[in-house]
Structure formats: C-alpha cells, structure tokens
Design a protein around this motif. Sequence first.
Motif, short mmCIF file in Angstrom:
data_model
loop_
_atom_site.label_atom_id
_atom_site.label_comp_id
_atom_site.label_asym_id
_atom_site.label_seq_id
_atom_site.Cartn_x
_atom_site.Cartn_y
_atom_site.Cartn_z
N ILE A 87 0.84 -1.20 0.00
CA ILE A 87 0.00 0.00 0.00
C ILE A 87 0.88 1.25 0.00
O ILE A 87 0.62 2.21 -0.75
CB ILE A 87 -0.95 0.00 1.21
CG1 ILE A 87 -1.98 -1.11 1.05
CG2 ILE A 87 -1.64 1.35 1.37
CD1 ILE A 87 -2.88 -1.30 2.28
N THR A 132 2.37 1.73 -3.44
CA THR A 132 1.38 2.22 -4.41
C THR A 132 1.09 3.69 -4.20
O THR A 132 1.03 4.47 -5.16
CB THR A 132 0.08 1.40 -4.28
OG1 THR A 132 0.35 0.03 -4.56
CG2 THR A 132 -0.98 1.90 -5.27
N MET A 133 0.93 4.10 -2.96
CA MET A 133 0.68 5.52 -2.69
C MET A 133 1.86 6.37 -3.14
O MET A 133 1.68 7.41 -3.78
CB MET A 133 0.42 5.73 -1.19
CG MET A 133 -0.94 5.24 -0.73
SD MET A 133 -1.23 5.67 1.00
CE MET A 133 -2.96 5.19 1.16
N THR A 187 1.95 7.06 -6.79
CA THR A 187 0.78 7.72 -7.39
C THR A 187 0.51 9.09 -6.78
O THR A 187 -0.62 9.56 -6.78
CB THR A 187 -0.47 6.84 -7.25
OG1 THR A 187 -0.64 6.46 -5.87
CG2 THR A 187 -0.35 5.58 -8.09
N THR A 215 1.15 10.32 -3.53
CA THR A 215 0.99 10.50 -2.09
C THR A 215 2.28 10.06 -1.40
O THR A 215 2.56 8.85 -1.35
CB THR A 215 -0.19 9.67 -1.55
OG1 THR A 215 -1.40 10.11 -2.17
CG2 THR A 215 -0.33 9.84 -0.04
N ASP A 240 -5.58 0.09 -2.18
CA ASP A 240 -5.60 0.52 -3.57
C ASP A 240 -6.67 1.59 -3.79
O ASP A 240 -6.47 2.57 -4.51
CB ASP A 240 -5.87 -0.66 -4.51
CG ASP A 240 -4.67 -1.58 -4.65
OD1 ASP A 240 -3.55 -1.15 -4.34
OD2 ASP A 240 -4.85 -2.73 -5.09
N ALA A 259 -5.44 4.87 -2.47
CA ALA A 259 -4.41 5.42 -3.34
C ALA A 259 -5.01 6.03 -4.60
O ALA A 259 -4.62 7.12 -5.04
CB ALA A 259 -3.39 4.34 -3.71
N LEU A 286 -5.11 9.80 -5.87
CA LEU A 286 -4.58 10.11 -7.21
C LEU A 286 -5.55 11.01 -7.96
O LEU A 286 -5.15 12.03 -8.55
CB LEU A 286 -4.34 8.80 -7.96
CG LEU A 286 -3.88 8.84 -9.42
CD1 LEU A 286 -3.11 7.57 -9.74
CD2 LEU A 286 -5.05 8.95 -10.39
#
Length: 325
Positions: free
Chosen positions: A63, A66-67, A70, A72, A168, A171, A175
């Motif tokens: 997580i 992914t953040m 994208t 963050t 997800d 995120a 985004l």
Amino acid sequence: MTDTSSHYLDWARDVLDTEAAALREIAAGLDGNFACAAAALLQCRGRVVVTGMGKSGHVGRKIAATMASTGTPAFFVHPAEAAHGDLGMIVDGDAVLALSNSGESDEILALVPALKRKQTTLVCITSNPKSSMAKHADIHITASVSKEACPLGLAPTSSTTAVLALGDALAVVLLKARSFTPEDFALSHPAGSLGRRLLLTVADIMHTGDGLPAVTEGTLLKTAIVRMSEKGLGMLAVTDGSGRLKGVFTDGDLRRLFQQRDNFAGLAVEDIMHPNPKTITADKLATEALKQMQQNQINGLLVTDSDGLLQGALNMHDLLAARIV
C-alpha cells in the motif's frame, strides 16, 4: 487433464470466488469513514506512514509503495522497529495508516501514546470496530469479511485481499483528487518503460553534429551517397547555405533511382531529393516521433527549429535502442 488436476482447478476457483465475494462485501460496506480517511490523507502536511505486523505488514508495504508511486508521499515502518527507534521517522503532521485484522496488535498499540504526542492523524483499518485500535483511531475503517478463503479459516486470505484492495482504493482516490497525470507517474518511474515513453524527448536521442547526415544544395549525387552511407541512418538531409532544410534523400530513393536509370553523371542531390520532408522539433516527445513515423510509413525524421533550420535526425532504430517501441 487428470482427475487430480481438475480438483486443483476447482479448489483454485473456490478461493477466487470467496475472495471476490469478500471484495463485494467490503465495497457494499464502505461508509463515511472511508471518505474521512481519504480527506485526512489528502490534507496531510507530511507523509503517510503505513504500519502493520505479520501479513498486515506485507500488505502495508505494498500500500505504501502504491501511494508513493501515485502522488501520495508514503513509506512503511515496521511497528516493532518503530518501538526501538524508528519512531523518529514519524514527525508532526504525518498521517499513520495502521493495519491489523484483529485490531489488537500489541506492537501497534504500544506506539499509540507516542503517536498522539506527535500530533499525527491515526487511521486504522481493522475487522473489528470495537477493537482497541479502532477506539484509539482518529478514523477507523472496518474491513470485515464473512469468510477466509483458507478452508481452515486460519490463514489470512480474504481478509488480507480486502485490506489490500482498500489500500488501492485509497491510493486511487487520492490520485484522482490530486489530478495526478501520467507525466507525474513517469517522474516516479524514470527507469521504467512508462517513464521512458513519457519523459524522453527527440532532443535526447537525435543525431547532431558530426553524426548528422546532411549536405548542401549543389552536392553531387555521388558525394551525397557516400555521406549517407557514412552516417548509417538511411537518409540524407539537404540544406541551403544557411542551414535551412530544403529536402531529403533516402536509401529507398537510391534503390528506385538504380531501377530507373544507369547514368548518374552530373546529377546533384537536389535533382532527386524530396522537397518538404516530414520533420519534427527537438522538444517533442520521442513517442510523438514514433507516432509520426507510423502514420506516414517512414523510418526516419529530420529535426528542425521553428525557422526550418536543421538541428538533428533520428530513425526507427534510435527509438528501438531507446526502448520507445
């Protein structure tokens, strides 16, 4: 297929069906707490710090990654290590996203007093809204599933899939809220294929200087052919005395010329060149050069400035070498 193989497929489909049902269950149960969590992470002045023990920790690492990719700013901190000094990575203004299926992780609960003193926003995702972590959280998201895909009901399967999907979802919501673009994504992935496609410009890969295949008007065809062969780009730019592009001569033109006539004496390059060749400017993305070549069914482009002055050249091989194709 053997009977045993058939059983394997049936068992696998049962797992996927169970986890898919869990995701539908989580989606149906989303409420205002999720929206509050997304808003808090969006407004966070610092970073999003993700933490979790065991399987929740593995999910948390993904997580956080992914953040971070994208838009963050996020990273993972192991809660046990945090209790032994890594808590110093977390500062005022950060938001902490803590994951635990039971909501009773001792390692995370031990951090709560220090996190409260640091003036962080604590977002917890657990399966139990009455758990200790839920009570201490500023915002709690419930991730409760009816059934684990593990037939023993022991190994975290559907539950970890649900939390991963919620991560997800957070995120992607962030985004979209940030109006994050493919170009922004490429800046976080400069070594990946997407980064190359979105960041590489014509100027980065074009041939210039001594590598530029070019002659001026009045050059004899024989000399022009030698120059084109030396540069190895399969084309030759023809310019006037001031360097302004006037035409192009390609190896395809040369082959057709050999088919049409036997005598080349006295021919100058402008006698057989194509006037007004396809061009591109150096500031354009390399992907735009690829698109133009494909649309016009050509293997090379000449690069000019706004005044038509020749600046460079590139061909399909250059795009292949740069892994744009």
